[in-house]
Enzyme design. Structure first.
Site, PDB file in Angstrom:
ATOM      1  N   ASP A 152      60.746  49.570  37.962  1.00 53.72           N
ATOM      2  CA  ASP A 152      60.800  49.909  36.546  1.00 53.72           C
ATOM      3  C   ASP A 152      62.026  49.312  35.871  1.00 53.72           C
ATOM      4  OD1 ASP A 152      59.556  51.093  34.413  1.00 53.72           O
ATOM      5  OD2 ASP A 152      60.593  53.001  34.626  1.00 53.72           O
TER       6      ASP A 152
ATOM      7  N   ASP B 238      54.554  57.295  34.078  1.00 58.79           N
ATOM      8  CA  ASP B 238      55.642  58.271  34.114  1.00 58.79           C
ATOM      9  C   ASP B 238      55.132  59.686  34.315  1.00 58.79           C
ATOM     10  OD1 ASP B 238      57.451  56.213  33.621  1.00 58.79           O
ATOM     11  OD2 ASP B 238      57.167  56.377  31.456  1.00 58.79           O
TER      12      ASP B 238
END
Length: 435
Positions: A283, A329
């Site tokens: 990420d 997420d």
């Protein structure tokens, strides 16, 4: 993990990061960037990729120059690029608070209920309902596979027409969304069917080969109630395909998230740490290190995020100033939280200490992401804060309770155990004697 939305324009976002919102050819400004993005796009104009205030090529160049000046001058979110462009008013504090609170609530729902359903899913006897188990090898390869997929999409959008690729993606997610939503609402809808409802059983079977080499490819059992749920989900699918409405987008997004948490199982805590740790690095690298994720997110159109309008109080259901959160997420920390719930149950102490601890840790990490974004006015990958919180909090509790060894030795196997042929024969003979 990219997300985008098309509803009269584009609102691209990458892992919840705003990408030139409302300006297709611009780069994100600091104030526009964040884990929850304010998505602003055109509500008028001749079409995608053109300037609504420019009719000819010369006027387009002038508009582009004014756009660059506006970006380099103030960088304020919502400012129009020129005096002729319609400026979108900034979100009110009440609207932002409602949007953020709604996104947090929508993120918690699939994690909580998906974790509960993962327990019954792990105990299921039907092979078609068995979850997909992620091993440590799968977890180690996942960031690499995700990176290759992201890079492949980047090259596809660079080489081929964005319009045709998004058309294929829309059809793909249309089918997946209908199936996911049908599977999500089926247990709830079954409670509303009357007892005398004519329910018939069906089986969808695809095989390959014949005789001893015959192999099952698809073996799916369903009934009339499932067909009713599928029809209801198809209505939502058509609604999304035609209108790209934010409510239809959220219904698909919630269904994807809940199914992911329910059906993707980590086999142990170590595997969970490997997966979350790898995606933690993934990420950060793709958000801060390159523009690949930015480019893909600006082009990608699919229901892979949750959105909520910040101007809902002013415009109602036709609001178009969105805050967003990517499904990655939600699902990635969610499958780890679901694992800890099953670990709690394996302890047989009638407590869900680790589940509730990780659940609170997720809320803390998400809240911290919002806070950091607003303080520094800069894009923040949500997993940067969610991963340490979701791993650190339960580990600290295990350390205090002296159960670290038990936590890391917990092993989960969802593969049904095969009965040896001798045992089957013995049982058959015993049944004959009893008769």
């Amino acid at each position: 993990m990219q997300a985008s939305l098309s509803n009269g324009g584009q609102a691209p976002v990458s892992k919840g990061r705003v990408l030139g919102a409302g300006r297709p050819d611009s780069q994100p400004t600091n104030q526009e960037a964040g884990p929850f993005a304010q998505a602003r796009w055109r509500t008028s104009g001749p079409g995608k990729g053109t300037c609504p205030w420019a009719a000819g090529r010369g006027r387009k160049r002038a508009a582009g120059a004014r756009l660059m000046e506006a970006q380099n001058g103030s960088g304020a979110a919502g400012e129009g690029p020129s005096a002729g462009a319609e400026a979108r008013p900034a979100a009110t504090p009440e609207g932002m608070a409602l949007a953020y609170a709604s996104l947090v609530l929508m993120a918690l729902l699939p994690i909580f209920f998906g974790a509960l359903r993962s327990v019954s899913c792990a105990k299921g006897k039907n092979a078609s309902d068995m979850p997909e188990t992620i091993t440590s090898r799968d977890a180690a390869r996942f960031p690499i596979v995700a990176s290759c997929t992201l890079l492949g999409l980047y090259l596809f959008f660079k080489i081929f027409s964005q319009e045709y690729i998004n058309l294929l993606l829309s059809m793909y997610f249309f089918v997946l969304g209908i199936l996911a939503l049908s599977h999500t609402i089926s247990p709830v809808m079954n409670k509303f069917f009357p007892a005398n409802f004519p329910n018939k059983q069906y089986q969808l079977l695809f095989t390959q080969g014949s005789g001893e080499t015959k192999e099952e490819i698809v073996n799916y059992e369903f009934d009339t109630k499932d067909l009713v749920c599928l029809a209801m989900s198809s209505v939502v699918g058509v609604w999304y395909l035609l209108r790209k409405h934010w409510i239809a987008n959220n219904l698909f997004g919630l269904a994807f998230s809940l199914n992911g948490v329910e059906l993707l199982h980590l086999n142990n805590v170590s595997t969970g740490c490997i997966l979350l740790g790898g995606l933690f690095v993934y990420d950060i690298f793709w958000v801060f290190g390159t523009n690949v994720m930015v480019t893909v997110a600006k082009s990608f159109e699919a229901p892979i995020k949750l959105v909520f309008p910040q101007d809902l109080l002013e415009k109602g259901l036709e609001a178009n100033n969105f805050a967003m959160l990517g499904l990655g997420d939600i699902v990635i920390p969610g499958i780890f939280i679901a694992l800890l719930l099953r670990f709690d149950i394996s302890l047989k102490k009638n407590t869900h200490t680790y589940f509730y601890t990780s659940f609170v840790a997720y809320i803390f990490g998400l809240g911290l992401t919002i806070f950091i974004m607003h303080v520094f006015k800069h894009a923040q990958p949500a997993l940067l804060y969610l991963v340490p919180a979701c791993i650190g909090f339960p580990l600290l509790v295990a350390l205090v309770k002296g159960e670290v060894a038990e936590m890391f030795s917990y092993e989960e196997n969802t593969t049904p155990k095969e009965v040896p042929p001798e045992a089957k024969e013995g049982k058959t003979e015993l049944d004959k004697k009893e008769k």
